[in-house]
Design an enzyme around this catalytic site. Sequence first.
Site, PDB file in Angstrom:
ATOM      1  N   GLY A  18       0.810  -1.211   0.000  1.00 42.42           N
ATOM      2  CA  GLY A  18       0.000   0.000   0.000  1.00 42.42           C
ATOM      3  C   GLY A  18       0.844   1.263   0.000  1.00 42.42           C
ATOM      4  N   GLY A  50       2.908   1.003   8.752  1.00 39.99           N
ATOM      5  CA  GLY A  50       4.033   0.319   8.083  1.00 39.99           C
ATOM      6  C   GLY A  50       3.726  -1.120   7.741  1.00 39.99           C
ATOM      7  CB  CYS A  53       7.401  -5.957   6.118  1.00 46.81           C
ATOM      8  SG  CYS A  53       9.158  -5.776   5.866  1.00 46.81           S
ATOM      9  N   GLY A  57       7.001  -8.629  11.264  1.00 46.68           N
ATOM     10  CA  GLY A  57       7.404  -9.570  10.224  1.00 46.68           C
ATOM     11  C   GLY A  57       8.896  -9.555   9.984  1.00 46.68           C
ATOM     12  CB  CYS A  58      10.813  -8.717   6.908  1.00 43.51           C
ATOM     13  SG  CYS A  58       9.369  -8.725   5.845  1.00 43.51           S
ATOM     14  N   GLY A 124      -7.428   4.742  10.081  1.00 44.92           N
ATOM     15  CA  GLY A 124      -8.809   4.280  10.221  1.00 44.92           C
ATOM     16  C   GLY A 124      -9.026   2.967   9.500  1.00 44.92           C
ATOM     17  CG  LEU A 125     -11.366  -1.369  10.036  1.00 48.09           C
ATOM     18  CD1 LEU A 125     -10.089  -2.201   9.905  1.00 48.09           C
ATOM     19  CD2 LEU A 125     -12.292  -2.006  11.082  1.00 48.09           C
ATOM     20  N   GLY A 156      -2.554  -9.769   5.675  1.00 48.35           N
ATOM     21  CA  GLY A 156      -3.184 -10.844   6.452  1.00 48.35           C
ATOM     22  C   GLY A 156      -2.717 -10.847   7.883  1.00 48.35           C
ATOM     23  CE1 TYR A 193       8.776 -16.202   6.274  1.00 49.06           C
ATOM     24  CE2 TYR A 193       7.116 -17.161   4.848  1.00 49.06           C
ATOM     25  CZ  TYR A 193       7.663 -16.061   5.459  1.00 49.06           C
ATOM     26  OH  TYR A 193       7.126 -14.820   5.274  1.00 49.06           O
ATOM     27  CD  GLU A 197      12.012 -16.971   8.679  1.00 47.69           C
ATOM     28  OE1 GLU A 197      12.578 -16.866   7.591  1.00 47.69           O
ATOM     29  OE2 GLU A 197      11.148 -16.149   9.056  1.00 47.69           O
ATOM     30  CE  LYS A 284     -10.488 -15.100   8.500  1.00 52.63           C
ATOM     31  NZ  LYS A 284     -10.818 -14.363   7.305  1.00 52.63           N
ATOM     32  N   PRO A 332       9.113  -7.653  -0.863  1.00 51.74           N
ATOM     33  CG  PRO A 332      11.323  -8.309  -1.141  1.00 51.74           C
ATOM     34  CD  PRO A 332      10.083  -8.667  -0.393  1.00 51.74           C
ATOM     35  CG  HIS A 460      39.131 -19.299  -2.764  1.00 54.03           C
ATOM     36  ND1 HIS A 460      38.307 -20.356  -2.456  1.00 54.03           N
ATOM     37  CD2 HIS A 460      40.320 -19.539  -2.160  1.00 54.03           C
ATOM     38  CE1 HIS A 460      38.972 -21.204  -1.695  1.00 54.03           C
ATOM     39  NE2 HIS A 460      40.187 -20.734  -1.491  1.00 54.03           N
ATOM     40  CD  GLU A 465      35.206 -20.396  -3.641  1.00 48.51           C
ATOM     41  OE1 GLU A 465      35.868 -20.345  -4.681  1.00 48.51           O
ATOM     42  OE2 GLU A 465      35.714 -20.397  -2.503  1.00 48.51           O
TER      43      GLU A 465
HETATM   44  P1  FAD Z   1       0.809  -5.714   5.269  1.00 52.21           P
HETATM   45  O1  FAD Z   1       2.235  -5.360   5.318  1.00 52.21           O
HETATM   46  O2  FAD Z   1       0.307  -6.778   6.108  1.00 52.21           O
HETATM   47  O3  FAD Z   1      -0.020  -4.382   5.394  1.00 52.21           O
HETATM   48  C1  FAD Z   1      -1.409  -4.349   5.441  1.00 52.21           C
HETATM   49  C2  FAD Z   1      -1.862  -3.242   6.381  1.00 52.21           C
HETATM   50  O4  FAD Z   1      -3.241  -2.977   6.182  1.00 52.21           O
HETATM   51  C3  FAD Z   1      -1.728  -3.628   7.845  1.00 52.21           C
HETATM   52  O5  FAD Z   1      -1.144  -2.594   8.587  1.00 52.21           O
HETATM   53  C4  FAD Z   1      -3.161  -3.886   8.276  1.00 52.21           C
HETATM   54  O6  FAD Z   1      -3.368  -3.706   9.660  1.00 52.21           O
HETATM   55  C5  FAD Z   1      -3.877  -2.849   7.445  1.00 52.21           C
HETATM   56  N1  FAD Z   1      -5.320  -3.129   7.255  1.00 52.21           N
HETATM   57  C6  FAD Z   1      -5.924  -4.326   7.136  1.00 52.21           C
HETATM   58  N2  FAD Z   1      -7.247  -4.172   6.924  1.00 52.21           N
HETATM   59  C7  FAD Z   1      -7.466  -2.833   6.896  1.00 52.21           C
HETATM   60  C8  FAD Z   1      -8.626  -2.036   6.701  1.00 52.21           C
HETATM   61  N3  FAD Z   1      -9.819  -2.590   6.459  1.00 52.21           N
HETATM   62  N4  FAD Z   1      -8.491  -0.693   6.751  1.00 52.21           N
HETATM   63  C9  FAD Z   1      -7.292  -0.119   6.995  1.00 52.21           C
HETATM   64  N5  FAD Z   1      -6.170  -0.819   7.171  1.00 52.21           N
HETATM   65  C10 FAD Z   1      -6.246  -2.160   7.112  1.00 52.21           C
HETATM   66  N6  FAD Z   1       8.573 -11.154   3.734  1.00 52.21           N
HETATM   67  C11 FAD Z   1       9.802 -11.070   3.201  1.00 52.21           C
HETATM   68  O7  FAD Z   1       9.933 -10.639   2.050  1.00 52.21           O
HETATM   69  N7  FAD Z   1      10.930 -11.426   3.903  1.00 52.21           N
HETATM   70  C12 FAD Z   1      10.858 -11.879   5.161  1.00 52.21           C
HETATM   71  O8  FAD Z   1      11.880 -12.189   5.778  1.00 52.21           O
HETATM   72  C13 FAD Z   1       9.577 -11.973   5.766  1.00 52.21           C
HETATM   73  N8  FAD Z   1       9.465 -12.383   7.042  1.00 52.21           N
HETATM   74  C14 FAD Z   1       8.236 -12.413   7.632  1.00 52.21           C
HETATM   75  C15 FAD Z   1       8.157 -12.808   8.954  1.00 52.21           C
HETATM   76  C16 FAD Z   1       6.939 -12.859   9.585  1.00 52.21           C
HETATM   77  C17 FAD Z   1       6.868 -13.280  11.029  1.00 52.21           C
HETATM   78  C18 FAD Z   1       5.749 -12.491   8.872  1.00 52.21           C
HETATM   79  C19 FAD Z   1       4.413 -12.518   9.547  1.00 52.21           C
HETATM   80  C20 FAD Z   1       5.817 -12.095   7.551  1.00 52.21           C
HETATM   81  C21 FAD Z   1       7.065 -12.056   6.916  1.00 52.21           C
HETATM   82  N9  FAD Z   1       7.198 -11.661   5.583  1.00 52.21           N
HETATM   83  C22 FAD Z   1       8.438 -11.603   5.012  1.00 52.21           C
HETATM   84  C23 FAD Z   1       5.999 -11.344   4.756  1.00 52.21           C
HETATM   85  C24 FAD Z   1       5.781  -9.834   4.629  1.00 52.21           C
HETATM   86  O9  FAD Z   1       5.729  -9.256   5.904  1.00 52.21           O
HETATM   87  C25 FAD Z   1       4.498  -9.593   3.860  1.00 52.21           C
HETATM   88  O10 FAD Z   1       4.565 -10.256   2.618  1.00 52.21           O
HETATM   89  C26 FAD Z   1       4.240  -8.109   3.588  1.00 52.21           C
HETATM   90  O11 FAD Z   1       4.219  -7.369   4.775  1.00 52.21           O
HETATM   91  C27 FAD Z   1       2.922  -7.945   2.840  1.00 52.21           C
HETATM   92  O12 FAD Z   1       2.652  -6.590   2.621  1.00 52.21           O
HETATM   93  P2  FAD Z   1       1.165  -6.078   2.347  1.00 52.21           P
HETATM   94  O13 FAD Z   1       1.294  -4.655   1.971  1.00 52.21           O
HETATM   95  O14 FAD Z   1       0.464  -6.996   1.440  1.00 52.21           O
HETATM   96  O15 FAD Z   1       0.423  -6.221   3.745  1.00 52.21           O
HETATM   97  P1  NA7 Z   2       2.389 -21.648   6.098  1.00 50.38           P
HETATM   98  O1  NA7 Z   2       3.564 -21.593   5.214  1.00 50.38           O
HETATM   99  O2  NA7 Z   2       1.018 -21.668   5.509  1.00 50.38           O
HETATM  100  O3  NA7 Z   2       2.610 -22.898   7.071  1.00 50.38           O
HETATM  101  C1  NA7 Z   2       1.665 -23.229   8.034  1.00 50.38           C
HETATM  102  C2  NA7 Z   2       2.140 -24.448   8.792  1.00 50.38           C
HETATM  103  O4  NA7 Z   2       1.201 -24.761   9.816  1.00 50.38           O
HETATM  104  C3  NA7 Z   2       2.242 -25.673   7.928  1.00 50.38           C
HETATM  105  O5  NA7 Z   2       3.312 -26.457   8.404  1.00 50.38           O
HETATM  106  C4  NA7 Z   2       0.884 -26.346   8.164  1.00 50.38           C
HETATM  107  O6  NA7 Z   2       0.927 -27.727   7.973  1.00 50.38           O
HETATM  108  C5  NA7 Z   2       0.659 -26.051   9.608  1.00 50.38           C
HETATM  109  N1  NA7 Z   2      -0.749 -26.030   9.984  1.00 50.38           N
HETATM  110  C6  NA7 Z   2      -1.770 -25.406   9.347  1.00 50.38           C
HETATM  111  N2  NA7 Z   2      -2.917 -25.545  10.024  1.00 50.38           N
HETATM  112  C7  NA7 Z   2      -2.628 -26.289  11.116  1.00 50.38           C
HETATM  113  C8  NA7 Z   2      -3.402 -26.762  12.202  1.00 50.38           C
HETATM  114  N3  NA7 Z   2      -4.705 -26.490  12.292  1.00 50.38           N
HETATM  115  N4  NA7 Z   2      -2.776 -27.496  13.153  1.00 50.38           N
HETATM  116  C9  NA7 Z   2      -1.460 -27.758  13.064  1.00 50.38           C
HETATM  117  N5  NA7 Z   2      -0.666 -27.327  12.056  1.00 50.38           N
HETATM  118  C10 NA7 Z   2      -1.256 -26.602  11.090  1.00 50.38           C
HETATM  119  O7  NA7 Z   2       2.346 -20.461   7.138  1.00 50.38           O
HETATM  120  P2  NA7 Z   2       3.436 -19.548   7.800  1.00 50.38           P
HETATM  121  O8  NA7 Z   2       2.741 -19.013   9.004  1.00 50.38           O
HETATM  122  O9  NA7 Z   2       4.746 -20.180   7.990  1.00 50.38           O
HETATM  123  O10 NA7 Z   2       3.630 -18.450   6.674  1.00 50.38           O
HETATM  124  C11 NA7 Z   2       2.603 -17.546   6.416  1.00 50.38           C
HETATM  125  C12 NA7 Z   2       2.535 -17.169   4.988  1.00 50.38           C
HETATM  126  O11 NA7 Z   2       3.613 -16.350   4.623  1.00 50.38           O
HETATM  127  C13 NA7 Z   2       2.509 -18.350   4.058  1.00 50.38           C
HETATM  128  O12 NA7 Z   2       1.212 -18.480   3.545  1.00 50.38           O
HETATM  129  C14 NA7 Z   2       3.538 -18.056   3.007  1.00 50.38           C
HETATM  130  O13 NA7 Z   2       2.996 -18.074   1.715  1.00 50.38           O
HETATM  131  C15 NA7 Z   2       4.073 -16.704   3.348  1.00 50.38           C
HETATM  132  P3  NA7 Z   2       0.475 -28.425   6.564  1.00 50.38           P
HETATM  133  O14 NA7 Z   2       1.675 -28.383   5.680  1.00 50.38           O
HETATM  134  O15 NA7 Z   2      -0.681 -27.599   6.026  1.00 50.38           O
HETATM  135  O16 NA7 Z   2       0.064 -29.787   6.982  1.00 50.38           O
END
Ligand code: FAD
Ligand code: NA7
Length: 484
Positions: A18, A50, A53, A57-58, A124-125, A156, A193, A197, A284, A332, A460, A465
């Site tokens: 965004g 922000g 990420c 997140g990241c 705002g939402l 999500g 992942y 992590e 989600k 990215p 090296h 490498e």
């Molecule tokens: P977001 O960054 O999620 O932004 C969406 C924003 O919209 C949020 O602030 C949310 O609260 C707000 N919002 C939602 N609904 C509404 C509404 N109705 N009105 C107003 N605001 C709203 N990616 C990488 O590339 N490298 C990594 O190492 C990495 N590590 C990660 C580690 C973790 C633990 C997690 C959870 C994610 C990681 N990611 C990583 C994924 C990365 O953070 C996301 O792909 C990225 O932030 C997605 O950006 P986005 O703009 O789609 O959504």
């Molecule tokens: P992921 O990559 O969707 O992985 C979720 C993991 O949790 C995966 O190992 C699933 O197993 C497991 N899982 C899912 N539902 C359950 C329940 N109900 N009980 C136990 N284990 C479960 O999610 P991450 O959170 O690591 O990453 C989030 C997103 O960021 C992901 O969608 C990526 O695209 C980027 P499974 O393999 O389904 O059996």
Amino acid sequence: LRGNYDYDLVVIGGGSGGLSCAKEAVAHGARVACLDFVKPTPLGTKWGVGGTCVNVGCIPKKLMHQASLLGEAVHEAAAYGWNVDDKIKPDWNKLVSSVQNHIKSVNWVTRVDLRDKKVEYINGLGSFVDPHTLSAKLKSGDRTITAQTFVIAVGGRPRYPNIPGAVEYGITSDDIFSLDHEPGKTLVVGAGYIGLECAGFLKGLGYEPTVMVRSIVLRGFDQQMANLVAAAMEERGIPFLRKTVPLSVEKQSDGRLLVKYENTETGEVDSDVFDTVLWAIGRKGLVDDLNLHNAGVMTHKDKIQVDCEETTNVPHIYAVGDIIYGKPELTPVAVLAGRLLARRLYADSELRMDYVDVATTVFTPLEYACVGLSEEDAVKTYGAEEIEVFHGYYKPTEFFIPQKSVRYCYVKAVAQRSGEQRVYGLHYMGPVAGEVIQGFAAALKSGLTIPTLMNTVGIHPTTAEEFTRLSITKRSGLDPTPAS
Ligand code: FAD
Ligand code: NA7
């Protein structure tokens, strides 16, 4: 362009996708507002502008990963002649406050940047009233906003399992980076992942994580590499409960959490006590609050399907980032898609986002990075006879003195077997994996072939490498472990 609307463009979601879209649109003359709103977690954790990420997140993940690598490095330093106390211990609260201070400074810079660039930031939402009208729920009340064009970039949030005690007693990645007490013995449920992590940095910081795996590790990634990642974590003392699902979480009188779980193969039910339970079972898409039906936008599961120009089924409403269906959920990707969309909307550009061959890294204690196809996807796409896999284990020079395990340092190139021997995928396990793969990602996108890779002179002594030294194919059956 403006018509009778308040804005040319309203972006819903101030995260990676965004913000980049909003800033680029303003740079090309559009009048833009960007809404961002964070609902607190069940534990009460919330954060600033922000998106994921920067806040949960990241960025905090990489900082905690770095903290855990530093702990390891201090232990290694002794072997290199540093006089260090071997009994070092991290201060969790200090780490959390350093991480949170950094995040707050990024939130601040983001707000200043939006003001300077003249993007109107609305805390705002947002939810649709009709296809051109949004209602923003603000602290001060509701505000109605109209726009010619909308970009949905709401991202999500982590899922919770539907079992007793999950929401009351469990936390997610949304809470871990600001947790006000040490996590202690932690059950990490989920082997994607994010789960791996989190378990990795918790172990590095001296806590006791256990990973609960429902089916396979790192679904969607090359499974040979995924299994190496898990094996390397097990070697470091992180137990994996395989083929297991949680049944319930109860709080004991001593405050610790009793988790009951079931082996899905044997049906056996077991339990253990943990200080923290962290759900990492996937995320989600935040479509529910948007009232998309008022705008006529269709959803697919909890995501939004878009065409190759990020257009939803409603022509003036677009979506980028994690909320779109079936694309890599990475910062990215969201950033570039948002920027390119703004250029197509306001700068006569025709350039579209290319979602293919996006490199990524899993920041586990021994890191894994890849770009392009997994071995199984290459075989599925081209057939086993058409694929050649070059591979090799290697020994990073810097691992020798502290006698670090080299067992899982491994690289492979998945390539076309005949013709020009195009490289379809590169996989690397070892130190600084993301730094290693980033440059190779550009090479792969430029049509890298095996002969070109072999003709590339290595630097090296580095681990990168190793890609230039690949000579053993899996088909040959030769031993891919180095002699010395
Ligand atoms: P977001 O960054 O999620 O932004 C969406 C924003 O919209 C949020 O602030 C949310 O609260 C707000 N919002 C939602 N609904 C509404 C509404 N109705 N009105 C107003 N605001 C709203 N990616 C990488 O590339 N490298 C990594 O190492 C990495 N590590 C990660 C580690 C973790 C633990 C997690 C959870 C994610 C990681 N990611 C990583 C994924 C990365 O953070 C996301 O792909 C990225 O932030 C997605 O950006 P986005 O703009 O789609 O959504
Ligand atoms: P992921 O990559 O969707 O992985 C979720 C993991 O949790 C995966 O190992 C699933 O197993 C497991 N899982 C899912 N539902 C359950 C329940 N109900 N009980 C136990 N284990 C479960 O999610 P991450 O959170 O690591 O990453 C989030 C997103 O960021 C992901 O969608 C990526 O695209 C980027 P499974 O393999 O389904 O059996």
